[in-house]
Design an enzyme around this catalytic site. Structure first.
Site, PDB file in Angstrom:
ATOM      1  N   CYS A   2       0.831  -1.198   0.000  1.00 33.36           N
ATOM      2  CA  CYS A   2       0.000   0.000   0.000  1.00 33.36           C
ATOM      3  C   CYS A   2       0.877   1.265   0.000  1.00 33.36           C
ATOM      4  O   CYS A   2       2.030   1.224   0.427  1.00 33.36           O
ATOM      5  CB  CYS A   2      -0.941   0.102   1.200  1.00 33.36           C
ATOM      6  SG  CYS A   2      -1.955  -1.355   1.442  1.00 33.36           S
ATOM      7  N   ARG A  27       2.952   0.453  -5.369  1.00 30.36           N
ATOM      8  CA  ARG A  27       2.897  -0.239  -4.078  1.00 30.36           C
ATOM      9  C   ARG A  27       1.595  -1.022  -3.883  1.00 30.36           C
ATOM     10  O   ARG A  27       1.435  -1.723  -2.875  1.00 30.36           O
ATOM     11  CB  ARG A  27       3.035   0.771  -2.930  1.00 30.36           C
ATOM     12  CG  ARG A  27       4.263   1.626  -3.024  1.00 30.36           C
ATOM     13  CD  ARG A  27       4.264   2.671  -1.942  1.00 30.36           C
ATOM     14  NE  ARG A  27       4.488   2.079  -0.644  1.00 30.36           N
ATOM     15  CZ  ARG A  27       5.664   1.827  -0.117  1.00 30.36           C
ATOM     16  NH1 ARG A  27       6.753   2.149  -0.789  1.00 30.36           N
ATOM     17  NH2 ARG A  27       5.784   1.285   1.060  1.00 30.36           N
ATOM     18  N   TRP A  74      -2.994  -2.521  -1.550  1.00 29.77           N
ATOM     19  CA  TRP A  74      -2.676  -3.900  -1.918  1.00 29.77           C
ATOM     20  C   TRP A  74      -3.262  -4.728  -0.792  1.00 29.77           C
ATOM     21  O   TRP A  74      -2.770  -4.717   0.332  1.00 29.77           O
ATOM     22  CB  TRP A  74      -1.168  -4.091  -2.015  1.00 29.77           C
ATOM     23  CG  TRP A  74      -0.767  -5.457  -2.450  1.00 29.77           C
ATOM     24  CD1 TRP A  74      -0.671  -5.911  -3.734  1.00 29.77           C
ATOM     25  CD2 TRP A  74      -0.399  -6.561  -1.613  1.00 29.77           C
ATOM     26  NE1 TRP A  74      -0.279  -7.236  -3.746  1.00 29.77           N
ATOM     27  CE2 TRP A  74      -0.103  -7.656  -2.459  1.00 29.77           C
ATOM     28  CE3 TRP A  74      -0.296  -6.737  -0.238  1.00 29.77           C
ATOM     29  CZ2 TRP A  74       0.287  -8.900  -1.964  1.00 29.77           C
ATOM     30  CZ3 TRP A  74       0.097  -7.974   0.248  1.00 29.77           C
ATOM     31  CH2 TRP A  74       0.385  -9.042  -0.621  1.00 29.77           C
ATOM     32  N   GLY A  99       0.485  -1.599   5.872  1.00 27.33           N
ATOM     33  CA  GLY A  99       1.054  -2.583   6.795  1.00 27.33           C
ATOM     34  C   GLY A  99       0.052  -3.623   7.222  1.00 27.33           C
ATOM     35  O   GLY A  99      -0.980  -3.827   6.571  1.00 27.33           O
ATOM     36  N   LYS A 494       9.521 -14.452 -14.319  1.00 30.38           N
ATOM     37  CA  LYS A 494       8.952 -13.441 -15.215  1.00 30.38           C
ATOM     38  C   LYS A 494       7.717 -14.022 -15.925  1.00 30.38           C
ATOM     39  O   LYS A 494       6.708 -13.337 -16.075  1.00 30.38           O
ATOM     40  CB  LYS A 494       9.984 -12.984 -16.256  1.00 30.38           C
ATOM     41  CG  LYS A 494      11.038 -12.068 -15.707  1.00 30.38           C
ATOM     42  CD  LYS A 494      10.496 -10.680 -15.454  1.00 30.38           C
ATOM     43  CE  LYS A 494      11.170  -9.928 -14.339  1.00 30.38           C
ATOM     44  NZ  LYS A 494      11.131 -10.390 -12.990  1.00 30.38           N
ATOM     45  N   GLU A 497       4.784 -14.243 -13.343  1.00 30.21           N
ATOM     46  CA  GLU A 497       4.171 -13.011 -12.857  1.00 30.21           C
ATOM     47  C   GLU A 497       3.550 -12.169 -13.972  1.00 30.21           C
ATOM     48  O   GLU A 497       2.612 -11.425 -13.715  1.00 30.21           O
ATOM     49  CB  GLU A 497       5.142 -12.185 -12.018  1.00 30.21           C
ATOM     50  CG  GLU A 497       6.361 -11.692 -12.740  1.00 30.21           C
ATOM     51  CD  GLU A 497       7.348 -10.981 -11.820  1.00 30.21           C
ATOM     52  OE1 GLU A 497       6.952 -10.507 -10.755  1.00 30.21           O
ATOM     53  OE2 GLU A 497       8.531 -10.893 -12.190  1.00 30.21           O
TER      54      GLU A 497
HETATM   55  C1  F6R Z   1       9.882  -9.773  -9.570  1.00 31.50           C
HETATM   56  C2  F6R Z   1      10.123  -8.784  -8.548  1.00 31.50           C
HETATM   57  C3  F6R Z   1      10.123  -9.235  -7.133  1.00 31.50           C
HETATM   58  C4  F6R Z   1      11.157  -8.443  -6.315  1.00 31.50           C
HETATM   59  C5  F6R Z   1      11.051  -8.803  -4.829  1.00 31.50           C
HETATM   60  C6  F6R Z   1      12.119  -8.126  -4.001  1.00 31.50           C
HETATM   61  O1  F6R Z   1       9.901  -9.216 -10.851  1.00 31.50           O
HETATM   62  O2  F6R Z   1      10.290  -7.633  -8.835  1.00 31.50           O
HETATM   63  O3  F6R Z   1      10.330 -10.591  -7.013  1.00 31.50           O
HETATM   64  O4  F6R Z   1      12.422  -8.736  -6.794  1.00 31.50           O
HETATM   65  O5  F6R Z   1       9.796  -8.447  -4.364  1.00 31.50           O
HETATM   66  O6  F6R Z   1      12.030  -6.742  -4.118  1.00 31.50           O
HETATM   67  P1  F6R Z   1      13.238  -5.797  -3.732  1.00 31.50           P
HETATM   68  O7  F6R Z   1      14.340  -6.068  -4.682  1.00 31.50           O
HETATM   69  O8  F6R Z   1      12.684  -4.423  -3.843  1.00 31.50           O
HETATM   70  O9  F6R Z   1      13.635  -6.155  -2.325  1.00 31.50           O
END
Ligand code: F6R
Length: 617
Positions: A2, A27, A74, A99, A494, A497
């Site tokens: 969020c 977010r 979210w 949160g 990829k 998702e």
């Molecule tokens: C996939 C993706 C996520 C992030 C994961 C960690 O495309 O973007 O799997 O890699 O949520 O996020 P960070 O790197 O921001 O800690």
């Protein structure tokens, strides 16, 4: 996750809040809402779906107030419906939260027993009731909040307004980020500086359990005991996220095409192009004594832990192959949510690296704090400067890839790999595993990466065409060996998702230990098979899949007639130094997932159920 925003000032709060929420949509984007003061009360407007739904709803509404709060959601508790959207309002108290309140069920039970009536399934409404109830006793919002905070268990960042104090926003946090922006006669609050950086670059980062009271254009910080504290206003150098797709159909496509530049930018601060050396003073150090000690700890480490989530975790796995091969020290790679709870045995002579594009991932942050509590020296590799993970680590590396708008990470991943290559070469030389000539050769190879990547990107139309048939298959197995195994994992992620198709990444040698049972004419095997030391073995694994009717999509090096003859689709990456084949294989797996998802008609930039910054565990 969020995103939350708050504003007091002379500009129309509706415009400021909506433009802030737009910047925070990464977010969470399943519903949104605002509470803005108008005619003596905080008017709440909420809408299910993307922010555009809320914009439409308030487009013709005029507010006379100068103050408001907003939220993009979210969903954690309750479906993404209008009634579960924030702000929640109870007896004149309106509240937004990023949160999770872990003990919300027991708190809700008590509130219901005392006569409270709930209109949503969210944990956030529980906090709103608690504050409204406490306000009935004290009539002072600050006092009410101080009474409620000790009751909350979880990770949260909250903004609250009350009709009793119509010029005030109270903000407090434990976990997710919250930043105050100081304008001229106006104050901004948000989960990310991006929400207001167009308006001001003077910011204050809240720390956990602090409270800030914004009263009109002034603000005061308090510690968890309600004692006034002073916090410095910092001037940040953060560029504004562009909302321009530059002619590309999606941000993700634009960001994939930006990768050669992103990788060059990632390498630039660490590499001296003239001498082909890696400059130690540029490894995020500013010469402070503690940082010099930290650097010594890195150079002398007997083991390195790398901890991250998702795509960043696969980058860590890639680094394990590279560091162990080049530097000859053991590397353990962990998913942060496992590391933080599995009670790891941590030796003080080891060093810990935390990788996070956002720098705010809750599990990675908790893992960093655990490592520090155990006396380990830490280093972060983030894209977002001044993010919590960046601020809390001892040494700092940066991806330098610029703002990534697409929720699925692309250019930040490749930039991360490039920086990890740099780090590995630096460590190898400083620990005498390679000499200056070898280092110069490796650096030279790295510097050739951006132009080689341009070549791979030019195959975009090949993927576009292949996607037309590939979109019809039931699943994908991504296979690779050595440092191409993590790339296979990333390729599968990829595809999952973006295209919502089942995909798994495996070390190619694991096929016969189970996954081979999945292979039939409806299964595509995406095989990363460059001409490296694993080549013959990977070809054998590919034969096994082919013999069982699998459709082969292969990524090989240069002209490889043998591989091409075995494959329904063959994509050649340029001949290059061994160290680069993993990096060059990333673009094909990204483009493949992108085009399959696009042909299936999915929202590539904002895949369902996901958010870019995961600030809840
Ligand atoms: C996939 C993706 C996520 C992030 C994961 C960690 O495309 O973007 O799997 O890699 O949520 O996020 P960070 O790197 O921001 O800690």
């Amino acid at each position: 996750m969020c995103g939350i925003v708050g504003y007091f000032g002379p500009q129309a709060p509706k415009n400021i809040l909506l433009s802030g929420l737009k910047k925070l949509e990464y977010r969470g984007y399943d519903s949104a809402g605002v509470a803005i003061h108008n005619a003596g009360e905080f008017k709440v407007y909420r809408a299910a779906g993307k922010l555009a739904e809320l914009e439409e709803k308030v487009s013709k509404v005029d507010f006379d107030g100068r103050i408001g709060i907003g939220h993009t959601r979210w969903a954690t508790h309750g479906l993404p419906t209008e009634r579960n959207a924030h702000p929640h309002k109870v007896n004149g108290v309106s509240l937004v939260q990023n949160g999770i309140i872990e003990n919300y069920a027991e708190l809700k039970k008590e509130l219901i027993a005392n006569g409270a009536q709930f209109t949503s399934e969210t944990d956030t409404e529980v906090v709103t009731h608690l504050i409204a109830q406490a306000l009935a006793d004290s009539a002072d919002l600050m006092a009410a909040i101080q009474k409620v905070i000790p009751k909350l268990r979880g990770a949260y960042a909250i903004l609250v307004v009350s009709e009793n104090e119509p010029d005030t926003i109270l903000a407090f946090k434990a976990g997710p980020p919250l930043i105050l922006g100081q304008g001229d006669g106006e104050v901004f609050l948000a989960s990310d500086v991006q929400a207001f950086v167009e308006q001001t670059n003077r910011v204050v980062y809240l720390d956990d359990f602090e409270i800030v009271k914004v009263k009109g254009p002034t603000f005061t910080f308090y510690d968890q005991f309600g004692v006034e504290i002073s916090k410095p206003v910092e001037v940040v150098d953060i560029s504004v996220a562009t909302s321009d797709k530059k002619g590309f159909k999606h941000y993700m496509l634009k960001e994939m095409f930006e990768q050669p530049r992103a990788v060059a930018n990632a390498l630039n601060p660490y590499i001296d192009v003239e001498t082909k050396s890696i400059d130690v003073s540029r490894l995020g150090l500013d010469g402070a004594a503690t940082e010099i000690e930290a650097l010594k700890a890195l150079q002398g480490a007997e083991r390195i832990y790398i901890v991250a989530c998702g795509t960043s975790y696969y980058a860590g796995l890639y680094a394990k192959y590279l560091i162990e091969q080049l530097v000859r020290i053991p590397v353990d790679v962990d998913v942060a949510s496992e590391f933080r709870y599995r009670d790891p045995v941590l030796d003080k002579k080891s060093f810990a690296l935390f990788i996070s594009q956002s720098g705010e991932t809750a599990d990675t942050l908790a893992a960093l704090r655990l490592a520090k509590d155990n006396g380990l020296t830490t280093m972060s590799l983030c894209n977002t400067k001044r993010s919590t993970i960046d601020r809390e680590s001892n040494l700092h590396l940066y991806m330098n890839s610029g703002i990534e708008v697409g929720v699925a990470s692309t250019k930040a991943f490749l930039s991360t790999l490039a920086v990890l290559n740099t780090l590995s070469i630096y460590l190898a030389e400083s620990r005498n595993q390679i000499n200056a000539d070898e280092r110069a050769q490796l650096v030279e190879a790295l510097l050739s990466l951006p132009s080689l990547m341009e070549g791979v990107l030019s195959y975009d139309s090949f993927f576009n065409q292949a996607a037309e048939t590939l979109k019809n298959y039931k699943g994908f197995l991504y296979l690779g060996r050595g440092h191409n195994f993590p790339i296979a994992m990333e390729g599968a992620l990829k595809m999952k998702e973006l295209a919502y198709l089942h995909a798994e990444g495996y070390p190619a040698g694991e096929m016969k230990h189970g996954p081979l049972a999945l292979v039939d004419s409806q299964m595509v095997a995406v095989v990363i098979c460059p001409k490296d030391k694993y080549y013959d073995k990977t070809i054998s694994n590919l034969e096994e899949a082919k013999a069982r009717g699998g459709v082969i999509f292969s990524i090989g090096t240069g002209q490889d007639e043998e591989l091409e003859a075995m494959s329904e689709h063959y994509l050649s990456i340029p001949e290059s130094h061994w160290m680069l084949s993993g990096l060059l294989s990333v673009i094909p797996v990204q483009l493949l997932a992108y085009h399959v998802a696009d042909r299936l008609g999915h929202d590539v930039d904002q895949p369902r159920n996901l958010a870019k910054s995961v600030t809840v565990e």
